[in-house]
Motif scaffolding. Sequence first.
Motif, PDB file in Angstrom:
ATOM      1  N   SER A 174      40.603  34.398  57.760  1.00 60.22           N
ATOM      2  CA  SER A 174      40.013  35.349  56.818  1.00 60.22           C
ATOM      3  C   SER A 174      39.754  34.661  55.485  1.00 60.22           C
ATOM      4  O   SER A 174      40.523  33.816  55.045  1.00 60.22           O
ATOM      5  CB  SER A 174      40.961  36.536  56.627  1.00 60.22           C
ATOM      6  OG  SER A 174      40.423  37.378  55.638  1.00 60.22           O
ATOM      7  N   ARG A 175      38.652  35.023  54.839  1.00 54.25           N
ATOM      8  CA  ARG A 175      38.368  34.497  53.496  1.00 54.25           C
ATOM      9  C   ARG A 175      38.883  35.443  52.414  1.00 54.25           C
ATOM     10  O   ARG A 175      38.806  35.121  51.245  1.00 54.25           O
ATOM     11  CB  ARG A 175      36.856  34.437  53.265  1.00 54.25           C
ATOM     12  CG  ARG A 175      36.083  33.438  54.063  1.00 54.25           C
ATOM     13  CD  ARG A 175      34.604  33.631  53.684  1.00 54.25           C
ATOM     14  NE  ARG A 175      33.714  32.974  54.617  1.00 54.25           N
ATOM     15  CZ  ARG A 175      33.263  31.739  54.455  1.00 54.25           C
ATOM     16  NH1 ARG A 175      33.602  31.040  53.414  1.00 54.25           N
ATOM     17  NH2 ARG A 175      32.448  31.210  55.349  1.00 54.25           N
ATOM     18  N   ASN A 195      38.774  36.520  45.953  1.00 55.97           N
ATOM     19  CA  ASN A 195      39.704  37.344  45.159  1.00 55.97           C
ATOM     20  C   ASN A 195      39.220  38.768  44.953  1.00 55.97           C
ATOM     21  O   ASN A 195      39.768  39.502  44.128  1.00 55.97           O
ATOM     22  CB  ASN A 195      39.932  36.689  43.793  1.00 55.97           C
ATOM     23  CG  ASN A 195      40.754  35.432  43.956  1.00 55.97           C
ATOM     24  OD1 ASN A 195      41.715  35.413  44.738  1.00 55.97           O
ATOM     25  ND2 ASN A 195      40.352  34.372  43.278  1.00 55.97           N
ATOM     26  N   ALA A 196      38.202  39.158  45.679  1.00 52.48           N
ATOM     27  CA  ALA A 196      37.654  40.502  45.487  1.00 52.48           C
ATOM     28  C   ALA A 196      38.615  41.547  46.041  1.00 52.48           C
ATOM     29  O   ALA A 196      39.322  41.298  47.027  1.00 52.48           O
ATOM     30  CB  ALA A 196      36.317  40.599  46.201  1.00 52.48           C
ATOM     31  N   ASP A 197      38.650  42.738  45.395  1.00 52.75           N
ATOM     32  CA  ASP A 197      39.398  43.839  46.016  1.00 52.75           C
ATOM     33  C   ASP A 197      38.437  44.852  46.640  1.00 52.75           C
ATOM     34  O   ASP A 197      38.825  45.618  47.518  1.00 52.75           O
ATOM     35  CB  ASP A 197      40.384  44.508  45.044  1.00 52.75           C
ATOM     36  CG  ASP A 197      39.725  44.916  43.739  1.00 52.75           C
ATOM     37  OD1 ASP A 197      38.540  44.570  43.539  1.00 52.75           O
ATOM     38  OD2 ASP A 197      40.397  45.580  42.929  1.00 52.75           O
ATOM     39  N   VAL A 198      37.161  44.834  46.214  1.00 49.12           N
ATOM     40  CA  VAL A 198      36.129  45.642  46.875  1.00 49.12           C
ATOM     41  C   VAL A 198      34.882  44.763  47.024  1.00 49.12           C
ATOM     42  O   VAL A 198      34.456  44.105  46.074  1.00 49.12           O
ATOM     43  CB  VAL A 198      35.769  46.904  46.053  1.00 49.12           C
ATOM     44  CG1 VAL A 198      34.662  47.685  46.739  1.00 49.12           C
ATOM     45  CG2 VAL A 198      37.000  47.793  45.854  1.00 49.12           C
ATOM     46  N   THR A 211      30.730  36.600  56.319  1.00 50.68           N
ATOM     47  CA  THR A 211      30.832  36.683  54.861  1.00 50.68           C
ATOM     48  C   THR A 211      32.296  36.772  54.443  1.00 50.68           C
ATOM     49  O   THR A 211      32.686  36.237  53.417  1.00 50.68           O
ATOM     50  CB  THR A 211      30.059  37.943  54.375  1.00 50.68           C
ATOM     51  OG1 THR A 211      28.706  37.828  54.805  1.00 50.68           O
ATOM     52  CG2 THR A 211      30.110  38.085  52.861  1.00 50.68           C
ATOM     53  N   VAL A 212      33.103  37.416  55.287  1.00 47.68           N
ATOM     54  CA  VAL A 212      34.501  37.626  54.905  1.00 47.68           C
ATOM     55  C   VAL A 212      35.490  36.858  55.800  1.00 47.68           C
ATOM     56  O   VAL A 212      36.702  36.976  55.637  1.00 47.68           O
ATOM     57  CB  VAL A 212      34.853  39.139  54.887  1.00 47.68           C
ATOM     58  CG1 VAL A 212      34.072  39.847  53.797  1.00 47.68           C
ATOM     59  CG2 VAL A 212      34.576  39.806  56.241  1.00 47.68           C
ATOM     60  N   ASN A 213      34.944  36.114  56.747  1.00 49.79           N
ATOM     61  CA  ASN A 213      35.801  35.287  57.605  1.00 49.79           C
ATOM     62  C   ASN A 213      35.210  33.890  57.665  1.00 49.79           C
ATOM     63  O   ASN A 213      34.010  33.706  57.476  1.00 49.79           O
ATOM     64  CB  ASN A 213      35.838  35.831  59.043  1.00 49.79           C
ATOM     65  CG  ASN A 213      36.569  37.152  59.128  1.00 49.79           C
ATOM     66  OD1 ASN A 213      37.789  37.198  59.076  1.00 49.79           O
ATOM     67  ND2 ASN A 213      35.808  38.228  59.224  1.00 49.79           N
TER      68      ASN A 213
END
Length: 653
Positions: free
Chosen positions: A368-369, A335-338, A350-352
């Motif tokens: 994608s995560r 749920n991060a935006d940055v 880390t993000v996939n």
Amino acid sequence: MAGKDADSKAGRRKFLTGFVAASAATAITPASRAADTLAQNAPRAPSALPPSGKAAEAETGTPRELARVPGTPGSDFMVDVIKALDIKYCPSNCASSYRALHESMINYGANKMPEFLTCMHEESAVGMAHGYFKAAGKPLMTLCHGTVGLQHATMGIYNAWCDRVPVIVIGGNDLDAATRPPGVPTFHSAQDINALVRDFTKWDDTPVSLQHFAQSFVRAYKIAMTPPHGPVMISLDAGLQQEPMKDHGDKPYIPRYVPTAPPQGDSGAVKEAARLLAGAQNPVIVADRAARTPNGVKLLVQLAEALQARVIDQGGRMNFPRTHTLSAPPTAVNNADVIIGLELSDFWATVNSYTDNAGNGGIGTNSSRIKADTKLISISSVELNTKANYQDFQRFQVIDVPMAGDAESTLPALIEAVKQAGPNKAALEKRAEAAKKAYAEGMERTRAAAALGWDASPISTARLCMEVYGAVKSLDWSLVASEGNVSNWPNRLWPIDKYTQWLGRSGGYGVGYGAPASVGAALANRDLGRFSVSIQSDGDLMYAPGVLWTAAKHKIPLLAVMHNNRGYHQEVMHVQRLSNFRNRVANLGGDMGPVGTSIENPDIEYHKLAESMGWWAKGPIKDPAQLGPALKEAVKVVQAGQPALLNVWTQPR
Ligand SMILES: Cc1ncc(C[n+]2csc(CCOP(=O)(O)OP(=O)(O)O)c2C)c(N)n1
Ligand SMILES: [Mg+2]
């Protein structure tokens, strides 16, 4: 040949003459009885005659008397150069290609700074240096036979490269084809030994003069120690070591070592990153090898608190206290935006996410995560040190604000910039509350998961880890390695809050790292008064178990608690996965266990193996109730200065 034959005939004749004389002497006469009585009082005669000088020379291979070489041996000067740097130990496996330096280190250098430590495998020597650095923050050097020895050392060097750890590797090599001894030393020589490891070392050189050596050694140390750290290699000519120093006009000198300041992220990019982070609704920090020193942990806490951002510690080093309520699991990216990644070895993953053998034809699928518009920031010094062949740089990930620089050195400027950007106070408080709640709920779930199968035999990995923690918690402990897969329980449940309580992993996932790295880290901890404990898997130990002897020989106290799941369990699962995917029943191999992946039948008696090499050891421990008392005993042994191993039978994961 004729001469040899004549020699051996003469030898046989002599032997037979001796035999006849001895038989005659065994006839019993009064005189011989009197002689017997005398003989009883005389010193006992040896049961075998001492070898002749010639035979002794042939058997022991003692070299012929050499003409004394006048002047200062080149290798004495090399010792002076090495001593100018702060290198405490030289774990190595001996070899003639560096015999001159070896001799100088002992007889000229008094075996101090560095002290030679006897290793039984070059990979163990590099692994020890790797573990030592992560516990002490100082590099070691290792000497090896430049061809066959370096071939053994390579996986250890690759692990150090991927884990960004400095190791100074020196390989002996006899370059001059006109003068090097024929036969074995020539088999063991190469034009360019460094080529073997050039793809995964930061730098290498082949000095051709002593002054060149002095420059190369100081340069190698400097390059290895400039972030991103990494292994370096020097090929050391046998002739250069052995020959006396020559005067080329200038007297050789030792260059002064001045550490290079680490690279920092660009100031404009730092400002932009701070603006994004301070303005975010839900900023998340991800750290892998961010903290190079204990100060890195402090800085990361400051950044996290300035933003009230949750921190995912991927565990390449101990980056963030597990006890901090901002500490978060990998799913916190969702749920991060940055997201800011600090020294990540794999930003893509880390993000996939990737699901193995899930798609058409057994090819993995990607997803994608994170949310589509999440902004990504990266600070990584590894961008300054990429090579082409080995794929340790991982998949390509597009980053919005990429910075080539060292994370720890960039953090002070980033923290300052974040404070100046002034994150919204109310938002900070809200995030802090939410993080606290998520942390407490996460711990509860983890504890419940750890309780499953608590009394199982063989012992559950959660029980193994928590019994070990219970046994060391009152000490100044350091978990020097956790090998094999124990479901990451130490990071999930131990209150790790000091830099040296967790030292990360191998880097390159080359199995066989755990045993030597834990001995190397335990050596550093011994000198610093810390208690060392490792979780030692069976597969990892058996690549090169001789390092156990090195630990006992050099009095390195270490508590090794085995995660003995009697197999290469990760690979058991890979074969199983493929069988499932192909809709076939996995071939279990009857009473032999899974084919090619089990280490059973015969079961290896690791406690006996360790005992045979000078360790205190106990096992096999299968009943969880016996683990606590055995750990208590073992801790006492280690506190008294001896290494101790517990052979514990565990569940696969
Ligand atoms: C040098 C090397 N050889 C083979 C592998 C493949 N491999 C990955 S995990 C693993 C099993 C390791 O067994 P163990 O240390 O007992 O850990 P477990 O999976 O049983 O917990 C192997 C062989 C590797 N990574 N490195
Ligand atoms: Mg195993």
